[in-house]
Structures are given as structure tokens and as C-alpha cells.
Design a protein around this motif. Structure first.
Motif, mmCIF file in Angstrom:
data_model
loop_
_atom_site.group_PDB
_atom_site.id
_atom_site.type_symbol
_atom_site.label_atom_id
_atom_site.label_comp_id
_atom_site.label_asym_id
_atom_site.label_seq_id
_atom_site.Cartn_x
_atom_site.Cartn_y
_atom_site.Cartn_z
ATOM 1 N N ARG A 151 -10.212 -20.355 -2.745
ATOM 2 C CA ARG A 151 -9.964 -21.360 -4.006
ATOM 3 C C ARG A 151 -11.209 -21.546 -4.438
ATOM 4 N NH1 ARG A 151 -7.891 -27.719 -3.385
ATOM 5 N NH2 ARG A 151 -10.058 -28.116 -3.123
ATOM 6 N N ILE A 153 -12.215 -19.234 -6.754
ATOM 7 C CA ILE A 153 -12.960 -17.882 -6.774
ATOM 8 C C ILE A 153 -13.347 -17.480 -8.076
ATOM 9 C CG2 ILE A 153 -12.328 -15.349 -6.424
ATOM 10 C CD1 ILE A 153 -9.893 -16.436 -4.719
ATOM 11 N N TYR A 161 -11.223 -9.976 -2.963
ATOM 12 C CA TYR A 161 -10.170 -10.741 -2.464
ATOM 13 C C TYR A 161 -8.666 -9.820 -2.742
ATOM 14 C CZ TYR A 161 -12.507 -15.124 -2.052
ATOM 15 O OH TYR A 161 -13.431 -16.024 -1.486
ATOM 16 N N ILE A 237 -7.160 -13.910 -11.113
ATOM 17 C CA ILE A 237 -7.594 -14.364 -9.839
ATOM 18 C C ILE A 237 -8.076 -15.720 -9.945
ATOM 19 C CG2 ILE A 237 -8.772 -14.031 -7.800
ATOM 20 C CD1 ILE A 237 -7.909 -11.153 -8.016
ATOM 21 N N SER A 241 -6.563 -19.427 -8.957
ATOM 22 C CA SER A 241 -7.162 -19.826 -7.926
ATOM 23 C C SER A 241 -7.876 -21.175 -7.995
ATOM 24 C CB SER A 241 -7.966 -18.915 -6.935
ATOM 25 O OG SER A 241 -9.297 -18.587 -7.876
ATOM 26 N N THR A 245 -4.767 -22.434 -3.661
ATOM 27 C CA THR A 245 -5.485 -21.737 -2.823
ATOM 28 C C THR A 245 -4.576 -20.540 -2.307
ATOM 29 O OG1 THR A 245 -6.355 -23.569 -1.464
ATOM 30 C CG2 THR A 245 -6.118 -21.404 -0.138
ATOM 31 N N LEU A 246 -5.120 -19.270 -2.894
ATOM 32 C CA LEU A 246 -4.569 -18.188 -2.753
ATOM 33 C C LEU A 246 -4.477 -17.644 -1.337
ATOM 34 C CD1 LEU A 246 -5.748 -16.000 -5.751
ATOM 35 C CD2 LEU A 246 -3.754 -17.374 -5.569
ATOM 36 N N GLN A 247 -3.554 -17.177 -0.729
ATOM 37 C CA GLN A 247 -3.239 -16.798 0.596
ATOM 38 C C GLN A 247 -3.002 -15.362 0.795
ATOM 39 O OE1 GLN A 247 -3.769 -18.847 3.173
ATOM 40 N NE2 GLN A 247 -3.367 -20.916 2.099
#
Length: 291
Positions: A151, A153, A161, A237, A241, A245-247
């Protein structure tokens, strides 16, 4: 390295695919104890990379069915109007109910989502949904697969990522997209997200410089390069983010170039039997027919 999910004897099998696309080795044979899906593999990719690169005893893909390389565990992140010429054709089409008055190119990324249930694989049939939509359209897009959680980013760190890339067809019901103003319904009907055939890992591929092409029934309709993106992959991105929160396993469809059906006068929508072929340089070829 190419990673795919195949249906073999009615079971999904996560596999490494040979460079010629004709062979596979189940990941479970290369990584003892692995029993997860593609998302689990993407999350653990750094620790398994050496073992996966050792694949050599290829079995023939013939007879297997291509499933979506990854079954997204949450909605697919999508970006609209992210090539200048497509933004222009969309604004002039009369279908864009989201733009500010007089706007062509957006000032910030236009983000929407597609339901994960609409994902299908290479060779699968796109449903016509004739009773629901009369304006079925195609959109060739580069799909970005997130490899680790994060998160906030920063653009300078964003490439680290990215686990890999895939080919996506962001199938769209234009009449529903216009009618409901929000795009979710027109983008998320069953079978409206063909993707694949595989994920190509990011090592050695420049996501900022990839040719994107689409043919309908053999006619070239879209021809561009990801360097033409209005908002590049690091910007996307960073934007997503900033508060989300990207997963690992998240999928980002980065936008489509000019040449979609609504860009023609009159519009050229997909009909039953039409074949859509999308090729992205160094990533792969995705082919689907309309049922």
C-alpha cells in the motif's frame, strides 16, 4: 517463464508452459507439497522460481482446456480511456456518459472493476447475451499481475510489485455501459473477461514497450504500444495502492487502444460466430469466439 492453469481430467492444474506453448509440467511435480492455485503460486514465486525454471519433461498440452491463468480472488481492476486515440474515439462515440463536459483525455486514471466471475480462458466462448445487450464490443488490453502485497507504493518502486503479464479482452456491453453510467454491469456479465492463455513472468519483459494488436475475423482493428498509455503502469499501481492494499494475484487491466467497435461509423459490434484474436508482444495470443 510461462505459467498457466489447465483443465486436465476435469481438474484444474497449475503448470509451467514450454516456450513453444505446446508442453506443460504440473507445478506440483516441480515444487513438492504445492497444492494451491495460481494466486498461491504467484505469492510464493520468488522462493520457487529456480525449481520452476528447471521444468524439462514436457507433456503435450493437446487435449487440455485452457482455464483463466488466474482466478482473481477479488474484482479485476480496470482502467478506462487510457490511450489518447481511444479516449478521443470514445468521447466522439456518444457512449461516454462518464466524462466531464468537453473532456477527451481524463485528468486522472478512470478506474472501474469487473467481477472475477466473468473470467474465462483462451479458446472459451464469449456468451452473446442477446436478450440483454445489442451492442457487444471488444477491448484488447495488457493485464498486469501483482506479485506482492503493498500500500502506498511509489511509482519508482512499482515495477518490483509486478509478477507478470497476461492478455485480456475487456468485453463490454456498450448499451449497458451507457445506460447505467457506472460501467460495472456492462463490463461484468458472465464470460466478459477472456484472459490468457498464460501469465508470462515479468523478468526480461519491458511492460512499458509492448505492441498490442487485435483482429476481428482476421481484420486488424487495434494496433498500438503500451508506451502510448496516458497513465503508465507505475502510475496505475501508485494510484490504486494509495488507499487500497494490493494483494498477490490482483489483476490490473491497463486500458485499450483505439479501434474498438464503437470507434467506427457506424459502430461495428460483435455478432455470434465472430472471432476475436488479441496478440501482445512477448506475452501471448488470446483467441475467443462469440457464441
Amino acid at each position: 517463464m510461462r505459467l498457466a492453469t489447465l483443465e486436465i481430467e476435469r481438474q484444474p492444474v497449475v503448470a509451467v508452459i514450454s516456450d513453444d506453448g505446446q508442453g506443460y509440467v504440473p507445478v506440483a511435480e516441480l515444487v513438492p507439497g504445492f497444492h494451491g492455485d495460481m494466486t498461491d503460486l504467484i505469492a510464493a514465486l520468488p522462493q520457487h522460481r529456480t525449481a520452476l525454471q528447471g521444468a524439462s519433461q514436457w507433456r503435450k498440452v493437446d487435449g487440455a482446456r485452457w482455464l483463466p491463468p488466474i482466478r482473481p480472488r477479488r474484482n479485476i481492476f480496470c482502467v478506462g480511456k487510457n490511450y489518447h486515440e481511444h479516449a478521443k474515439e470514445f468521447s466522439q462515440s456518444g457512449f461516454d456518459s462518464s466524462a466531464a463536459k468537453g473532456e477527451v483525455a481524463p485528468e486522472a486514471p478512470v478506474v472501474f472493476t469487473k467481477a472475477p466471475t466473468c473470467a474465462i480462458g483462451h479458446g472459451a466462448t464469449v456468451e452473446r447475451h442477446a436478450g440483454v445487450t445489442a451492442q457487444l464490443d471488444y477491448e484488447a488490453e495488457l493485464g498486469v499481475i501483482i506479485g506482492k502485497a503493498g500500500r502506498g507504493i511509489q511509482p519508482a518502486d512499482a515495477w518490483s510489485y509486478v509478477a507478470g503479464y497476461t492478455v485480456i479482452n475487456d468485453v463490454t456491453a456498450r448499451d449497458l455501459q451507457h445506460k447505467h453510467r457506472q460501467w460495472f454491469l456492462g463490463k461484468s456479465m458472465d464470460t466478459f473477461c477472456p484472459m490468457g492463455p498464460w501469465i508470462v513472468t515479468a523478468d526480461g519483459i519491458d511492460g512499458a514497450n509492448l505492441d498490442v494488436r487485435c483482429w476481428v475475423n482476421g481484420e486488424l482493428r487495434q494496433d498500438a504500444n503500451t508506451r502510448d498509455l496516458i497513465f503508465d503502469i507505475p502510475t496505475l499501481i501508485a494510484t490504486l495502492s494509495a488507499g487500497i492494499t494490493l494483494q498477490p494475484g490482483d489483476v490490473i487491466a491497463t486500458g485499450t487502444p483505439a479501434g474498438v467497435g464503437i470507434g467506427f461509423k457506424p459502430p461495428r459490434f460483435l455478432q455470434s460466430g465472430d472471432e476475436v484474436r488479441i496478440e501482445i508482444q512477448h506475452v501471448g495470443r488470446l483467441v475467443n469466439r462469440v457464441g
